[in-house]
Design an enzyme around this catalytic site. Structure first.
Site, PDB file in Angstrom:
ATOM      1  N   THR A   1       4.782  -6.453  15.408  1.00 28.20           N
ATOM      2  CA  THR A   1       3.875  -5.548  16.538  1.00 28.20           C
ATOM      3  C   THR A   1       3.615  -6.414  17.851  1.00 28.20           C
ATOM      4  O   THR A   1       3.842  -7.529  17.595  1.00 28.20           O
ATOM      5  CB  THR A   1       2.585  -5.461  15.915  1.00 28.20           C
ATOM      6  OG1 THR A   1       2.870  -4.390  14.830  1.00 28.20           O
ATOM      7  CG2 THR A   1       1.669  -5.064  16.820  1.00 28.20           C
TER       8      THR A   1
ATOM      9  N   ASP B   1      -4.746  -0.492  12.642  1.00 27.16           N
ATOM     10  CA  ASP B   1      -5.847  -0.970  13.478  1.00 27.16           C
ATOM     11  C   ASP B   1      -5.371  -0.870  14.925  1.00 27.16           C
ATOM     12  O   ASP B   1      -6.316  -0.806  15.952  1.00 27.16           O
ATOM     13  CB  ASP B   1      -6.065  -2.406  13.265  1.00 27.16           C
ATOM     14  CG  ASP B   1      -4.748  -3.292  13.205  1.00 27.16           C
ATOM     15  OD1 ASP B   1      -3.810  -3.000  12.797  1.00 27.16           O
ATOM     16  OD2 ASP B   1      -4.861  -4.190  14.057  1.00 27.16           O
TER      17      ASP B   1
ATOM     18  N   GLY C   1      -2.980  -3.576   9.175  1.00 23.29           N
ATOM     19  CA  GLY C   1      -3.885  -2.827   9.625  1.00 23.29           C
ATOM     20  C   GLY C   1      -5.022  -2.369   8.831  1.00 23.29           C
ATOM     21  O   GLY C   1      -6.426  -2.208   9.251  1.00 23.29           O
TER      22      GLY C   1
HETATM   23  N1  ASP Z   1      -1.208  -3.994  12.644  1.00 20.76           N
HETATM   24  C1  ASP Z   1      -0.309  -3.097  12.795  1.00 20.76           C
HETATM   25  C2  ASP Z   1      -0.708  -1.846  11.931  1.00 20.76           C
HETATM   26  O1  ASP Z   1      -1.229  -2.015  10.911  1.00 20.76           O
HETATM   27  C3  ASP Z   1       1.010  -3.586  12.249  1.00 20.76           C
HETATM   28  C4  ASP Z   1       1.472  -4.875  12.673  1.00 20.76           C
HETATM   29  O2  ASP Z   1       0.586  -5.737  13.558  1.00 20.76           O
HETATM   30  O3  ASP Z   1       2.297  -5.579  12.218  1.00 20.76           O
HETATM   31  O4  ASP Z   1      -0.241  -0.693  12.344  1.00 20.76           O
END
Ligand code: ASP
Length: 292
Positions: free
Chosen positions: A160, A191, A214
């Site tokens: 991400t 999140d 998240g």
């Molecule tokens: N936080 C992101 C989610 O849960 C994924 C990530 O940061 O890799 O969608």
């Protein structure tokens, strides 16, 4: 992190910093920096976004600035390259904070944001009916809900993307953009588009952008918790460490964070084995590493 990813992070940092140096807002620096990463296809955002179990890319993004506490976000948006710009448009062109799903995609098309196919083509997409040790409950549920096959695609080291920045006026901003996690039910939202969880910014405390699982980050409201601790006088490093420790000890979560305070102190901290990230204050070369 591959050499190509490191070069892309370096280029994104340079673009973001030069914007700030020429007097652009922290918000613009964050949007443009994330835009470079979304465009590259090298990370789990924009062109490189992960797909959900039905093979569709549904992306989440948010952006926030710390002067007036303005924020915008999109969740489960499809068919565009730059969810971060859609999030900024929600912030600036509507009286809302969050748009979701197909209406969010139509909103982005209205503003003529660059398009991409909902389903990635040319990627190694594998249709399978095989079960996996990972998240068997999710897979079983998905199979019970549909008659179609599953689409599984390994993220192959794609993370991400997010950014925090401080501009000359003392305003901070934070943003994040993602294609989500592995093995997601269609419609799953993490999140990243939830203000106070994946992202928060306040000139009184600082700006925070999160990555990681998240489902855990939401339950701790990590970004706001870090900002609250900054406001109570903790340094970015102390606040980041304390909240990520809480995430691990209370709910066995996993995450990484970017934190910047209004006085320019910052921290990059993760409780995952690696987190590709970098920083630059205009001196020397940008610092890019995958362990902090
Ligand atoms: N936080 C992101 C989610 O849960 C994924 C990530 O940061 O890799 O969608």
């Amino acid at each position: 992190m591959t050499a190509v990813q490191a070069d892309c992070l370096t280029a994104a940092l340079q673009i973001g910093y030069h914007l700030l140096d020429r007097g652009a807002s922290a918000l613009t620096a964050v949007e443009q920096t994330i835009g470079v990463l979304e465009q590259s296809g090298l990370f789990n955002a924009g062109r490189g976004s992960h797909v959900q179990l039905d093979g569709v890319r549904r992306m989440d993004a948010s952006i926030m600035e710390g002067q007036e506490l303005l924020a915008g976000a999109v969740a489960s948006i499809e068919g565009i390259v730059h969810p971060i710009s859609a999030a900024r448009l929600v912030m600036e062109q509507t009286s809302h904070v969050l748009l979701v799903g197909k209406p969010a995609s139509a909103f982005a098309r209205h503003f003529q944001l660059e398009r991409q196919p909902r389903r990635p083509s040319g990627h190694a997409v594998r249709k399978t009916t095989m079960t996996r040790a990972l998240a068997p409950k999710t897979l079983q549920l998905y199979r019970a809900m549909t008659s179609g096959g599953l689409v599984l695609r390994e993220r192959a080291g794609k993370e991400t993307v997010g950014a925090v920045a401080l501009d000359r006026t003392g305003t901070v901003a934070a943003g994040a953009s993602t294609g989500g996690i592995d093995l997601m039910l269609p419609g799953r939202v993490g999140d990243t588009p939830i203000i106070g969880c994946g992202v928060y910014a306040d000139n009184v405390s600082g700006a925070v952008s999160m990555t990681g699982l998240g489902e855990g980050i939401i339950r701790i409201a990590v970004a706001k918790d870090i900002c609250d601790r900054l406001e109570r006088g903790m340094s970015p490093a102390m606040a980041a460490r304390a909240v990520l420790r809480k995430l691990v000890t209370r709910i066995d979560g996993a995450a990484g964070t970017l934190v910047i305070a209004p006085d320019g102190r910052f921290a990059i901290h993760h409780v995952t084995p690696r987190m590709a990230a970098g920083w630059w204050d205009g001196k020397g070369r940008p610092v890019v590493k995958d362990r902090f």
